[in-house]
Design an enzyme around this catalytic site. Structure first.
Site, PDB file in Angstrom:
ATOM      1  CE  LYS A  19      -2.188  -1.131   3.822  1.00  0.00           C
ATOM      2  NZ  LYS A  19      -1.567  -2.453   4.109  1.00  0.00           N
ATOM      3  NE  ARG A  93      -5.155  -1.762   9.878  1.00  0.00           N
ATOM      4  CZ  ARG A  93      -4.095  -1.270   9.241  1.00  0.00           C
ATOM      5  NH1 ARG A  93      -4.107  -0.058   8.756  1.00  0.00           N
ATOM      6  NH2 ARG A  93      -3.031  -2.007   9.109  1.00  0.00           N
ATOM      7  NE  ARG A 127       7.512  -2.290   6.593  1.00  0.00           N
ATOM      8  CZ  ARG A 127       6.187  -2.302   6.616  1.00  0.00           C
ATOM      9  NH1 ARG A 127       5.494  -1.814   5.604  1.00  0.00           N
ATOM     10  NH2 ARG A 127       5.553  -2.822   7.652  1.00  0.00           N
ATOM     11  NE  ARG A 160       5.455  -0.560  10.385  1.00  0.00           N
ATOM     12  CZ  ARG A 160       4.373  -0.598   9.595  1.00  0.00           C
ATOM     13  NH1 ARG A 160       4.371   0.068   8.454  1.00  0.00           N
ATOM     14  NH2 ARG A 160       3.314  -1.286   9.945  1.00  0.00           N
ATOM     15  NE  ARG A 171       1.532  -5.240  10.958  1.00  0.00           N
ATOM     16  CZ  ARG A 171       2.663  -4.983  10.275  1.00  0.00           C
ATOM     17  NH1 ARG A 171       3.835  -5.403  10.744  1.00  0.00           N
ATOM     18  NH2 ARG A 171       2.613  -4.315   9.159  1.00  0.00           N
TER      19      ARG A 171
END
Ligand code: G5P
Ligand code: MG
Length: 223
Positions: A19, A93, A127, A160, A171
């Site tokens: 996203k 969400r 990431r 993160r 998640r």
């Protein structure tokens, strides 16, 4: 679509589906303002605001923040944007959040990135993020020019806290139970556009062509 209308869109997809990456490209090509609920929350955590302190444990555990807090936060940010065209990432969400947004704005489209869960897990653990801008990198897919530093500002990149394998699993579970029903909400409204694949570079040309069909005029571009 009348050309003078302000374009309003949402981008959805499981954690790690791309996203943020796709939103960056949409921002560059179409000038939509990118509003990421996760980036806003992380900026608050980083600045140690009251909201940030309240939300930190929620996010670190891979649980969703409460609907009323999120809706108030995002809707007030959208009101402040006034006449800009925008792209919302990470909100709504839950169906409750989608209903709050629906009461305030009519959406032109909802872009849904349909990426298999197996593809995602490994992406997130490699990431690296530039917190102030939300720019994301990946050791394999789009590494920064200088390891550990943001291409634009030269500032340090961080991983993160919610990108550990256990939290990513949580998640994805939250996405399945709480966010997938939002897809049905938008499908029934006729605004859902799904793009399936395992690679952003293959999905992107389809998203770009679709948005060109919705935003045909260069006059629609906003800096
Ligand atoms: P966020 O910040 O909204 P998520 O979990 O929805 O977080 P995330 O992790 O930010 O989504 P993304 O934006 O979909 O993922 O993906 P991305 O960052 O662009 O890409 C992931 C990685 O893959 C990057 O390293 C990228 O470079 C790489 N990549 C992209 N494409 C490819 C590819 O083709 N190949 C490869 N190899 N790599 C690729 O939300 C975080 C938390 O905030 C709270 C929740 O606690 C949530 O868990 N929150 C909310 N809570 C309640 N309500 C809301 N509305 C909330 N919003 C946030
Ligand atoms: Mg993101």
């Amino acid at each position: 679509m009348a050309l003078h209308r302000i374009f309003r869109a949402v981008i959805m997809g499981p954690p790690g589906s791309g996203k943020g990456t796709v939103s960056g490209r949409i921002g560059k090509s179409f000038g939509l303002k990118h509003i990421s609920s996760g980036d806003i929350l992380r900026a608050n955590i980083n600045a140690k605001t009251e909201l940030g302190l309240l939300m930190k444990s929620c996010i670190d555990q891979g649980r969703l923040a409460p609907d009323d807090i999120m809706s108030r936060l995002i809707l007030s940010d959208l009101r402040a944007l006034d006449q800009s065209a925008w792209l919302l990432d990470g909100f709504p969400r839950t169906v409750d959040q989608a209903e709050s947004l629906d009461e305030a704005y009519r959406l032109d489209t909802v872009i849904n990135l349909d990426v298999p869960f197996q593809t995602i897990q490994q992406r997130l653990t490699s990431r690296w993020t530039h917190l102030p801008s939300g720019r994301v990198y990946n050791i394999d897919f789009n590494p920064p020019k200088v390891p550990g530093l943001d291409d634009v500002t030269g500032e340090p990149l961080v991983q993160r806290d919610d990108d550990t394998p256990e939290t990513v699993t949580r998640r994805l579970k939250a996405y399945e139970t709480q966010t997938e029903p939002v897809l049905e909400f938008y499908r029934s409204k006729g605004v859902l556009q799904t793009f399936s694949g395992t690679e952003t570079n293959k999905i992107w040309p389809h998203v770009e062509a679709f948005l060109h069909s919705k935003l045909p005029s260069g006059g629609q571009k906003r800096a």
